[in-house]
Every structure is written in C-alpha cells, then in structure tokens.
Scaffold this motif. Structure first.
Motif: not given
Length: 565
Positions: A477-501
């Motif tokens: 469960e901790s491993i999955k939580g770790h990758f969830l955090v990484c996934y959400l970080t990529v998601l927010l960065e992608r929104i910033f890159q494509f929708h804002i910039l």
C-alpha cells in the motif's frame, strides 16, 4: 554599532537617553541616534529609582550584550531557503476542487491530521526535491510555504491509506480534470513500464520479471493512459511478472466505466501491446486501434510488399533531405486468438497498413547490426561459450554434430547465420503501423502514432525527474501511494504545460523552474534567489506576478501563492 547612556543638562535638570552609535555612509564617519528617551534623573528618583544612572547603565549594558550575541549568533537548524516554484501546481490543484472530496474520508477514518494537506504537500515536495520519505519529512516539507503539521508516522500512515485508495483517487482526479479542462478520449495513448526495488526477496506484488532497465531485483509494473492531448487519465499497477498486454484492456475498461465515457475511442500503443486479443477487444467494444507491428514478424507476402520500391511517397525535411518514405494499403488480415473457453480461433479483420522507411534510422540500425555481427565473429573465433554471445547469438548457428555429421550432445559447431544478418539489414529502417480506421489519412496515422513519445516522456519524468525508482518502500500500500504521488505530480505538470503554457516550454524547463525558483528569508522580507531565465520572464508577464523582483514582501509572496490561472 554600540549603545551608550547620554546625559544632557537643561534648566537645572539632568536628562538621560540611550543612544546608539553607527557608521554613516553620508557622513563617512560615526553618527549617533536616539534609541530611547528616559526622562530626567529627578523624575526617576521620585518614581523610586535611587540611582538612575546605574539603573539605566545596566539596561545599556544588556543592549550591548544582546548586540554582541546577535553578531555571534549561530546558524539555525531550519534553512532560511524556501521553495516557491511549485506555486503553478498548487494553483492547478486548487482549481480542481479536490479538497472537498478528500475531506469526505474523514467520515470513515480516525486520522488526526488533514489528508488533503498531506497529499498536496507530498506532491509539491516530490516536484521540488524528490528524495526518500524520511528526508522529505525532515528537510523538504519544512522548506515549503505550504505548511503540513503532522508526524513522520502520520505521513507513512497517510501514504499507505492513499495507496489502498489509489484507483479511486486517480478516478477522482480524472473526473475533476474533465470538468475543468476537458479530456479528449477519441484518441488515447497507452504504454507500460516497470520499476525495480533495492531488495532481493519477492512477495505477492513485487515479482522478478523482464525489467526495462535490465535489473535482476523484483519489479512492479505500471500502465499509463493519456488522452488525445497527452494528459494522464488512468494508471494501473500490477505485479512485475504479469504480461503487459491484458493491462491495456483492463485500464481502458475501467476508465470508460468510471468516467461514463461513451462513443468510439482509438487506442494507440506500440508493438509490445499489439496482440490479437487487444485488437479483438477494441473492436468488440466498438472502439478502434492504432498499433505498430514488427516488420520482422510479418508473413513473407507482406514482407515482400514492404520491400518493393514502388508506390513509396517521400516526405522531405526543411533542408530538402528525405525525412521518411511511406506507402499504405487496405486488406484483410488473419488473427489467431484464444477464446473464453481456451480454444484457438482465427478471424479475418480488414485494416489499413502504413509502412514507413526512415533513412537515418536505417543507417543507425545497420551500424548496430554490423557491430553485433563483428562481436559474434570475434567470439566464434575465440571459441567462446554460447552464454557469452549475448545479443549477438541471433547471428550465430549452434549445431550439435559429430565428426561424421550426425547429431551429438557434446560437440557444437558454431557458424555465422548469414541469412539472419541479411534479413535484418534489409529490414533496417522500416516500421509498420496498422489501424482499424480505414479512412484515416496516412499522414494522420504517422502523426498520431508518433505522439506516443509523450507517454515515454511521462515515464522518463517519473523515473528521472521525480526519482520514482529505485523504490525503498516495502509495504504494497505504501508503494502504491508513492507511485500515486508521482502520477499526480506528472498530471499537474502536464496540465500546466499544455493548458496554461500551451506547450511553449518543455518538461525540463518547467521542472528547472519548479526546483530553482527559491527565496531566502531575511528579517521581514524575502530575497529572490533564482536566476533570471526566459521562462521566468514569460511566466511573470503571463501572470503579472512579481517573479522577477529581487525583494519579495509577505504580501507579494501571498499574491504568488494565491494566484489563479
């Protein structure tokens, strides 16, 4: 600078005051300034101070001692440097209105801390300085303006909770992204990768399997789904020894059910996920597909068509050189699959094939082939063992024979496989795409498939920029939580890159800003410690924020942190 007691006589009374002396740049010498007016000696005596001069001299001495201590003050155990570059991610996360949904978990848990604050803090910490959870807690979280008040044990418990609920949280984010930014699922991109662990022992989740990085330690697999605009919309984790091919069907099925996605979607993936079952599943769901296909594995009839020079059209680059050649055809192709009862069945599917030839890729591939051939010849001449040939063994024939030519279990004849070499040299630089969309233009097929590099970039961001591997956590469960955090970080960065910039800047430039835009706290203000870049200049003009200012007050910092895109 120093303090002293000054006595002044006026109208038969003696007045006292504490002055400080300091160097004046205007006078180019020592200057004095009143620090505190004390009144007259006579008034002090009336107020019960028997010896006003000795009494106030002690106050002056105390001020000078404090001043000396201030000069010799030791550094603090808390760094004055604060990360501020994560504010675009914080703004986007706030716009998604995730907090109200995460807060519902308070009704079913007994956590004595704010789950949303933990999740957002872990995302921001992963973006500005990826490191272990312990280092994140002790060094990174205190350097965020986004304060998170919890213990290290609470961080680990919260991370494990997020891991147990990771599919629900991914679904929640996908729905909110769709509401605010709109996701486009008429074309979806899918690929899988795996992450290794710094351990030797396997368990039900961490399994030894074919590692993308040639590691022998246990791995876990991760499937990632992007929408048409390369925004992550789905993630699936699975044991490292499982095949990647069924994950494509699982993730897409779950995504469509969870988000009520209707209508036709075109699934794009590389040849590693191209199998009869995935193709038939897409068509049975009234979806489409666009996969690459191994040219080496084609039947002889199709391979002959690929190698024929006729019908190829040329695409040139800006300098007039040949970028690639292409041709296409529509035909019926046979696919063999295993049905639900375990029986092998054959089906005819009408699809469009697009074959491309890239001269620069062909040159590179031929060099790689010839290098392996040379290695194979050297090893053959040195009578190396079969296990020593490695990748070059595909260009070697190993035949067990006796002196009379009969088969033997002891003697092995080693010869160069000229046929295999010639075959690979002929097919170097060729690539084939197949699609169910018979009316799709050749150029669109090529462009859509080559956007698949974005998903590879997302994996690279996770593995390199966010340092998602190697993984040191042990509990599933901790491993999955770790990758969830990484996934959400990529998601927010992608929104910033494509929708804002609007994709004006690349991922590397964005993460450079997030990590390097820092301020240093000094008394009642902050100093901007970042170096001026085109990105900072552009973002400052886009947002009208004081990102290029040297001094930043509390009010300016608040303006940055509360900015809405």
């Amino acid at each position: 600078m120093a303090y002293f007691l000054k006595k002044t006589k006026q109208k038969n009374r003696t007045y006292l005051a504490i002055y400080n002396s300091f160097y004046s740049h205007e006078k180019k010498g020592t200057a004095h300034k009143c620090f505190k007016s004390l009144g007259s000696i006579e008034s002090a005596i009336k107020n019960g101070i028997d010896d006003p001069i000795s009494f106030y001299q002690k106050e002056v001495d105390k001020l000078n001692q404090d001043l000396q201590f201030e000069k010799q003050r030791l550094i603090s155990n808390i760094s004055p440097i604060k990360f501020l570059g994560y504010f675009p991610l914080a703004s986007i996360l706030d716009s998604l209105n995730i907090k109200k949904f995460i807060d519902f978990y308070k009704l079913t848990t007994d956590f004595q801390f704010d789950l949303y604050d933990l999740l957002s803090s872990l995302i921001f910490a992963r973006a500005v300085h990826p490191c272990s959870k312990r280092k994140t807690f002790h060094e990174v979280l205190p350097s965020l303006f986004h304060q998170c008040h919890l213990s290290y044990d609470q961080l680990l418990h919260g991370l494990a909770f997020f891991g147990n609920e990771y599919e629900k949280i991914v679904e929640l984010f996908t729905q909110q992204v769709n509401q605010i930014y709109k996701i486009e699922t008429n074309t979806t991109y899918f690929d899988c990768t795996n992450f290794y662990f710094e351990i030797d022992r396997e368990d039900d989740f961490k399994k030894k399997g074919p590692s993308k990085e040639n590691q022998t330690s246990p791995i876990v697999g991760l499937g990632l789904l992007l929408d048409k605009n390369q925004i992550p919309i789905g993630m699936k984790m699975y044991p490292g020894n499982e095949s990647e091919k069924p994950i494509l069907r699982s993730v897409i099925d779950d995504l469509k059910k969870q988000n009520n996605i209707t209508g036709k979607t075109i699934h794009v993936a590389d040849k590693g996920l191209n199998c009869s079952e995935n193709i038939i599943k897409s068509l049975s769901n009234q979806d489409g597909y666009l996969f690459s296909k191994s040219v080496k594995m084609l039947p002889e009839r199709e391979k002959t068509w690929v190698l024929l020079d006729n019908d190829y059209r040329k695409v040139t680059s800006t300098n007039g050189e040949t970028h690639y050649l292409y041709k296409s055809c529509i035909d019926e192709f046979l696919y063999v699959y295993t049905d639900s009862t375990g029986k092998k069945k054959t089906i005819k599917i009408k699809e469009k094939s697009l074959v491309t030839y890239n001269p620069s890729l062909a040159k590179k591939k031929r060099q790689e082939i010839l290098k392996l051939v040379e290695k194979a010849k050297v090893l053959k001449n040195s009578q190396a063992k079969k296990s020593e040939f490695g990748d070059s063994s595909k260009y070697i024939n190993f035949e067990s024979i006796n002196d009379d030519g009969s088969s033997s279990k002891k003697k092995v004849k080693v010869s160069i496989n000229e046929k295999a070499i010639q075959k690979d040299l002929e097919l170097a630089g060729y690539n084939m795409l197949v699609t169910s969309e018979l009316k799709m233009k050749d150029e669109n097929m090529y462009d859509i498939y080559h956007n698949l590099w974005r998903i590879e970039e997302s994996f690279k961001v996770m593995k390199s920029d966010l340092e998602a591997r190697p993984v040191f956590l042990q509990k599933e469960e901790s491993i999955k939580g770790h990758f969830l955090v990484c996934y959400l970080t990529v998601l927010l960065e992608r929104i910033f890159q494509f929708h804002i910039l609007n994709n004006r800047y690349g991922t590397q430039e964005i993460f450079n800003f997030i990590r390097n835009f820092k301020v240093v706290e000094m008394d009642d203000k902050y100093i901007n410690a970042s170096v001026m870049t085109d990105f900072i200049q552009y973002l400052s003009e886009l947002t009208s924020l004081p990102l290029t200012h040297y001094f930043l007050t509390e009010a300016k910092i608040k303006k940055v942190l509360t900015h809405k895109f």
